[in-house]
Design an enzyme around this catalytic site. Structure first.
Site, PDB file in Angstrom:
ATOM      1  N   SER A   1       0.955  -1.135   0.059  1.00 58.85           N
ATOM      2  CA  SER A   1      -0.083  -0.098  -0.178  1.00 58.85           C
ATOM      3  C   SER A   1       0.802   1.226   0.033  1.00 58.85           C
ATOM      4  CB  SER A   1      -1.030   0.045   1.303  1.00 58.85           C
ATOM      5  OG  SER A   1      -1.590   1.382   1.199  1.00 58.85           O
TER       6      SER A   1
ATOM      7  N   ASP B   1      -9.139   2.495  -6.639  1.00 55.85           N
ATOM      8  CA  ASP B   1     -10.249   2.833  -6.112  1.00 55.85           C
ATOM      9  C   ASP B   1     -11.503   3.045  -7.417  1.00 55.85           C
ATOM     10  OD1 ASP B   1      -9.617   2.805  -3.333  1.00 55.85           O
ATOM     11  OD2 ASP B   1      -9.229   5.240  -3.425  1.00 55.85           O
TER      12      ASP B   1
END
Length: 419
Positions: free
Chosen positions: A146, A290
């Site tokens: 991440s 996303d």
């Protein structure tokens, strides 16, 4: 837990999308480190994630050196940005959270912080307590877990009393989010220098107030209205930057590939349905995770076209397992989606049939499916409507204002538009 009942309709009209959640997290923290209270638009509801970052930053920087407890709610950004900041400030801090946050990965910090003076107490997730004083030096970490871990270190390391280097042991994914971090840091007077292997961060820097700073509008949230536009429209989106460094700026090109008609005039982006292309390119989601829910929901309604989304395995570690949630949700409503180990294969249909689908407590799942419900033969019921508060509290208000027919069925404290 509220549910939302949605009837078929077409969205059209003008909308100013909310400020970027990703940019706001970074700006709120940079401003707080500069002693500035960053102001967001007065007429815009503050999302739960940004409220968590504001509250936690205020507690961490309150001038009291006693042990602190920071409730990060369900915000992964809040947690991962603040862990190294607490370590850099040398304040013993316990981090707690809710939903799936206690289970989300933090092992990168458990590996790279202890060699630099930080003691971490955890059973593997939250609660996590960090204590000690972070020391400068070389921080080695993977870039493909991440980008939030990289951002957390970039924000914290300039505060140390010596120079540091971040060395990435694997290629950096979601690199645009790190670009947003560097841009916010620079706006508040702090720098980090990209290198061939990562970043060099000079120490002994100070964040400086920037009263002129404004947070840009959100391409991640705009994607749901690009999805709505391709199903009808036209929809005018105001406030977006055509040259934004947000990774989700890629939504414009991706929806064009789906056949959307998209144009710019005087800073306003207009989207409407267009001619379906003969073939849909495969979508590499490694840099735009996303966007996957909105893209998947739109692809489900491109009749006869097959869309494959890959390099999206990290979505299994979000507020829900987003690959499983989108596949199950769309299939329950009449879509044709096959779940892959690291993505989705979607065969488009002309219309969904309607029914009930789980929102999985995930804001992006609820919003993506709510837009897909526009093109349904019957009503759609989605669970967990309240989860949109995490990033876009006014989503159903804006949805209905553009002609949608969404009716939230929650407790008496919930209005019919979740505003």
């Amino acid at each position: 837990m509220s549910r939302v009942r949605i009837l078929p309709s077409v969205l059209h009209g003008a909308l100013t999308v909310p400020v970027s959640k990703s940019a706001a997290h970074r700006a709120v923290l940079c401003a707080a480190l500069a002693g500035q209270n960053l102001l967001l638009p007065e007429n815009e509801a503050v999302s739960d994630d940004i409220a968590a970052t504001r509250e936690c930053a205020a507690l961490l920087l309150d001038g009291d050196n006693s042990p602190a407890v920071l409730d990060c709610r369900e915000s992964g950004s809040t947690l991962r940005f603040l862990i190294p900041l607490a370590a850099a400030l040398g304040r013993k801090t316990t981090f707690i959270g809710h939903g799936r946050l206690p289970e989300r990965p933090i092992g990168v910090y458990l590996d790279c912080l202890p060699p630099h003076g930080i003691h971490c107490e955890t059973a593997g997730g939250l609660p996590l307590t960090v204590s000690g004083q972070l020391t400068p030096g070389e921080f080695r970490l993977p870039g493909n877990i991440s980008s939030q871990f990289v951002t957390g270190l970039l924000l914290a390391l300039p505060l140390l009393n010596g120079d540091s280097d971040i060395v990435l042991t694997t290629p950096l994914e979601s690199a645009a989010y790190v670009d947003m971090t560097l841009k916010a840091m620079q706006a508040f007077g702090v720098t980090a220098v990209p290198t061939q292997t990562g970043f060099h961060i000079p120490g002994n820097q100070c964040y400086r107030p920037n009263p002129e700073y404004t947070v840009e509008r959100d391409w991640s949230q705009a994607a749901f209205f690009l999805e709505a536009g391709i199903l009808g429209g036209p929809i005018e989106l105001h406030g977006l930057l055509a040259d934004s460094c947000q990774g989700d700026r890629a939504a414009e090109a991706l929806f064009r590939n789906f056949g959307a008609q998209i144009s710019w005039k005087d800073g306003v982006l207009t989207v409407r349905s267009g001619i379906l292309p003969d073939a849909i390119p495969e979508i590499d989601a490694s840099q735009i995770p996303d966007l996957v829910p909105a893209l998947a929901a739109a692809a489900a309604l491109l009749p006869g076209r097959v869309t494959r989304i890959f390099n999206a395995g990290r979505l299994r570690l979000k507020e829900s397992d987003r690959l499983a949630a989108m596949a199950e949700g769309l299939n329950r409503l009449g879509g044709q989606v096959r779940e892959l180990p690291d993505g989705l294969e979607i065969t488009g249909v002309a219309r969904l049939r309607g029914g009930t689908a789980e929102g999985c407590g995930d804001h992006r799942i609820v919003m993506a499916l709510a837009v897909a419900a526009l093109r349904s033969e019957g009503e759609v019921i989605l669970t967990d409507a309240q989860s949109v508060r995490k990033s876009y509290p006014d989503f159903f208000w804006d949805y209905n204002r553009l002609g949608g027919k969404a009716y939230v069925m929650g407790n008496s404290a919930e209005s019919d538009n979740l505003r």
